[in-house]
Motif scaffolding. Sequence first.
Motif, mmCIF file in Angstrom:
data_model
loop_
_atom_site.group_PDB
_atom_site.id
_atom_site.type_symbol
_atom_site.label_atom_id
_atom_site.label_comp_id
_atom_site.label_asym_id
_atom_site.label_seq_id
_atom_site.Cartn_x
_atom_site.Cartn_y
_atom_site.Cartn_z
ATOM 1 N N LEU A 66 0.817 -1.212 0.000
ATOM 2 C CA LEU A 66 0.000 0.000 0.000
ATOM 3 C C LEU A 66 0.852 1.264 0.000
ATOM 4 C CD1 LEU A 66 -2.828 -1.016 2.506
ATOM 5 C CD2 LEU A 66 -3.038 -0.741 0.040
ATOM 6 N N HIS A 67 2.076 1.187 0.498
ATOM 7 C CA HIS A 67 2.920 2.374 0.589
ATOM 8 C C HIS A 67 3.861 2.530 -0.602
ATOM 9 C CE1 HIS A 67 1.504 2.715 4.752
ATOM 10 N NE2 HIS A 67 1.980 3.961 4.700
ATOM 11 N N LYS A 68 3.715 1.678 -1.615
ATOM 12 C CA LYS A 68 4.508 1.859 -2.827
ATOM 13 C C LYS A 68 3.859 2.916 -3.706
ATOM 14 C CE LYS A 68 6.547 -2.781 -2.921
ATOM 15 N NZ LYS A 68 7.919 -2.279 -2.692
ATOM 16 N N ASP A 69 4.573 3.318 -4.752
ATOM 17 C CA ASP A 69 4.019 4.304 -5.668
ATOM 18 C C ASP A 69 3.222 3.610 -6.767
ATOM 19 O OD1 ASP A 69 6.062 3.093 -7.008
ATOM 20 O OD2 ASP A 69 6.995 4.922 -7.750
ATOM 21 N N GLN A 70 2.545 4.422 -7.578
ATOM 22 C CA GLN A 70 1.725 3.945 -8.702
ATOM 23 C C GLN A 70 0.638 2.954 -8.237
ATOM 24 O OE1 GLN A 70 4.547 2.443 -11.595
ATOM 25 N NE2 GLN A 70 5.173 4.500 -12.203
ATOM 26 N N ILE A 71 -0.039 3.333 -7.163
ATOM 27 C CA ILE A 71 -1.104 2.510 -6.590
ATOM 28 C C ILE A 71 -2.461 3.105 -6.985
ATOM 29 C CG2 ILE A 71 -2.104 1.626 -4.455
ATOM 30 C CD1 ILE A 71 0.651 0.522 -5.108
ATOM 31 N N VAL A 72 -3.434 2.236 -7.243
ATOM 32 C CA VAL A 72 -4.792 2.681 -7.599
ATOM 33 C C VAL A 72 -5.797 1.979 -6.697
ATOM 34 C CG1 VAL A 72 -6.565 2.781 -9.395
ATOM 35 C CG2 VAL A 72 -4.165 3.097 -10.017
ATOM 36 N N PHE A 73 -6.735 2.758 -6.166
ATOM 37 C CA PHE A 73 -7.909 2.218 -5.459
ATOM 38 C C PHE A 73 -9.140 2.565 -6.296
ATOM 39 C CE2 PHE A 73 -4.834 3.365 -2.152
ATOM 40 C CZ PHE A 73 -4.699 2.164 -1.479
ATOM 41 N N PHE A 74 -9.938 1.562 -6.638
ATOM 42 C CA PHE A 74 -11.125 1.773 -7.467
ATOM 43 C C PHE A 74 -12.364 1.347 -6.701
ATOM 44 C CE2 PHE A 74 -13.848 -0.221 -10.987
ATOM 45 C CZ PHE A 74 -14.591 0.936 -11.147
ATOM 46 N N LEU A 75 -13.268 2.302 -6.464
ATOM 47 C CA LEU A 75 -14.517 2.044 -5.750
ATOM 48 C C LEU A 75 -15.683 2.195 -6.722
ATOM 49 C CD1 LEU A 75 -12.373 3.128 -3.595
ATOM 50 C CD2 LEU A 75 -14.353 3.622 -2.176
ATOM 51 N N HIS A 76 -16.274 1.053 -7.103
ATOM 52 C CA HIS A 76 -17.416 1.060 -8.006
ATOM 53 C C HIS A 76 -18.691 1.084 -7.172
ATOM 54 C CE1 HIS A 76 -20.348 -1.179 -10.778
ATOM 55 N NE2 HIS A 76 -20.258 0.057 -11.221
ATOM 56 N N LEU A 77 -19.460 2.172 -7.282
ATOM 57 C CA LEU A 77 -20.622 2.409 -6.430
ATOM 58 C C LEU A 77 -21.895 2.271 -7.269
ATOM 59 C CD1 LEU A 77 -19.066 5.550 -4.714
ATOM 60 C CD2 LEU A 77 -19.037 3.200 -3.867
ATOM 61 N N LEU A 78 -22.570 1.137 -7.138
ATOM 62 C CA LEU A 78 -23.701 0.796 -8.012
ATOM 63 C C LEU A 78 -25.053 1.170 -7.429
ATOM 64 C CD1 LEU A 78 -24.415 -0.632 -10.718
ATOM 65 C CD2 LEU A 78 -24.561 -2.775 -9.429
#
Length: 935
Positions: A200-212
Amino acid sequence: MNMITFFIVGLLVHVVFFISIFDIYFTSPLVHGMSPQHVPLPSPAQRLVLFVADGLRADSMFKPDNATIRTPYLRSIIEEGGSWGVSHTRVPTESRPGHVALIAGFYEDVSAVAKGWKENPVEFDSVFNESRYTWCWGSPDILPMFAKGASGDHVYTHTYPAAMEDFASKDASKLDTWVFDQVKDLLRSAKENQTLMSQLHKDQIVFFLHLLGIDTNGHAHRPMSKFFPSPTREYQENIGLVDSGVSEIVSMLEEFFGNDGRTAYVFTADHGMTNWGSHGASHPSETLTPLVAWGAGVQRAQRITAFQNYYDDDYSRDWGLETYRRIDVNQADIAPLMSSLIGVPIPLNSVGVLPLEYLNNSQHFKAESMYANAIQILEQFKASSSFAFFDPFELLRPLTDSKMDKFVSHARSLIRIGHFDEAIHQCEALIDQAMEGLSYYHTYDRFFLGCSVVLGFTGWASYVVLVILKTHASLRKPPASRDVMTGRHLGRVFVCVGLLVFLFLFLQTSSFTYYIYCLLPVPVWYSVLKEFGIIVDLIRSVPSLPLSKCFGYFVLVTFGIELLVVSFFYRAMLTLGLIALAMWPVVSGLYRKTKFRSVSWVLSCLCLAVFPLLPVVGREPNTNYVLCAGAVMLFTSFFYILSHRHSGLLARDRWLFIGQMLQMALCTYVLSSTHSSLQLKQGLPLFNQFISWTTLVSSFFVPLLSSTRLFHRLLSILMSLTCVYLLLSTGYEALFPPVLSWLMFVWIHMEQEAVDTCRISNRNELPRIDFTENIDLSRIRQLSLDDIRRSYFFVYFIIIAFFGTGNIASINSFDPASVYCFLTVFNPFIMGGLLMWKVLIPFIIVMCTFESVQVSTRLSSRSLFLIVLVISDLMALHFFFLVKDYGSWLDIGTSISHYVIVMSMTIFLMLLSVMTHFLTSKKLQFGQKVKVHFK
């Protein structure tokens, strides 16, 4: 050629013509073999959080509700900490293509429809694939496709069970709550898992939250209420829940990462939603979605004056944001923006252009990012142009290899000497030209293939006309010796033509399907020219023909075909046509023979003419119409049983009709009960669901239990189909089958009156006609000019059945509430199948009527159907010429869909004619062998 062989050949020919449109217009825009482009400067953000509120409209988020802000947290971001604008989506406004545009940067080709928007028709690159690690939470319909398309094992997806996507759920916002809770669980578990903490503390990280949740509540409860132009409570509360959830997640992430200022946030939507709770088309409520970005590397809020506002329009005037700079983008532009923020290469197939106004960084960084964007698109252009055998683009356009190298080197040198603004301008010009080249090579084979299809079309239509003249119009065949000599010479010529076409395609390194499209016209035209003697015989017989009547029918059919073509664009034209059809008894003189039938014909035409004037979208459910339709059918059935109790109606048929009447009453109750239960949020009753599915299954075999007498069987078919149609109805469309059936029953009587009674039995025999009777071949008459009118009537009624209450060319013409008697849990294939069956029911009613007309008028089913085939093919050819490859995406897509619809109808009618003949002539008798009689 016998009937079965002709049917198979005709089906194959039309399937080829149908599939050709996908190779001409629906080819994938993706190419492969490009190299990722890196920006040689440090990225402003270490991680990115992408929130996608599925189905959220721009105005629903930005517009205050009676001075109350629905999204106070995101509103504060717009006013204080970030940039905002409207993201413009493209048709089809569905979840899969929307997410592909957002995350992969290109607009999905329509071939993905065949995969149900779930699987990858071709592999593609995405921001997730380019990232070091990506964590995704949300719907099982969206997330898996990005994990499947990613290389390695660095995209982690967490989905809830598909059963949670229930339109009848009391609280669909739980889908969003589940996502927020899962993110919190991840952050909590990371504190006890050092490996996860390190990732989690590395670079180039993405969190994607799909809210339906917003999308599901919109489908179930509609974004706008029935009486007030404001969001419904469920839709509005879900928007507020998402806003508070985003606020909480941002706070937790900032705390988790120690407020290091290295997190970028993007909040947007994949598509919007209409007021009536659907999406898929091009209404602004579907194509305009919100975009808010803030955090590391994002430009902070900028105050402007009203004179600097470029978006002063009626749509956004009530938002109260005119003093904050609005930056609109195309949906595909968001992928390069996210890539630039975390320093990963732009997805290889992206056609998005980096929106520099969103970046808060040096001009050097912006120039390098735009340069990488330009090279990335240029790489696609080079890959696209590598296959061209003849390449006029290099001769006509200013993007040859030498000019590309000059562009690139000049832009690179401008960056090197510090002229960043000029370098950015140079890169933007290069992107424009590369995009133009991409469009050119994407349509490279379009003209060539189009000519081949048109040549095959005209050849096939000519061949069918010759078959009609040869087998059903008493034209004598020329001497066999002349046939042999003509065939021998023609065979050599067409073999040479076929070899030349094959050689050209081989040098072009064309795909396998191209050989089929381009070689098919060769045998088709060979078959036409081989029958040249038939044409000569027709010309010789011209003096003996009633030329005035022939010319009249030619004008009538030509005008009629044009009317049908125009009706695809303006449904009201069908009303005009029905009014004209109502005058047929007067023009033909039939009203003198049967005044009662003529009056009934006029009234039924005028009643049916009302439906094309009614709206196909935006309807509010009104079960009163369904109750009325059920009552009409019950009254009609009761009257039929009463009037035929002494005229050959067997006890078995009488009890069957009574049982079907009880079933119709039960279905009417189930429909009303289901919608009442859903409005009270009590879910779909299990008993109602059982009755609905039982009715659907029984509708396929219950008519086979009835007598094969013409009107007995037709009534049984109508009652079974109407029961299902009522369960799939939500409003006035429930009245369409009864009115259509009224006109169809009158048509059968009128056609028998129109036939020469000296050669055909009198009208009193009509009720005694049996579908299974073996027609004496000596009594089957040859075609007459009136049969052209009969065939045209049939095609016209098919179009009426198609467009009477809906328009399948527009995805949002159909209400998801139509299937709620059968299921409420989201399942695109079952729901789509039920809606398709609803569309087919009026088709079957018309097809069964056409079968009855053929039997009652003593015509071979093949002869009338050949005329129908010619009329349909002429319509399809007309739409082929109307296909556009310019203008808006909607114009292009609509023109293509019309061609696909007519081609599908032609293929479909071939198959449906077999089905309806089976449905009308087969009798199910338990304990006995079933015999099916074919004409």
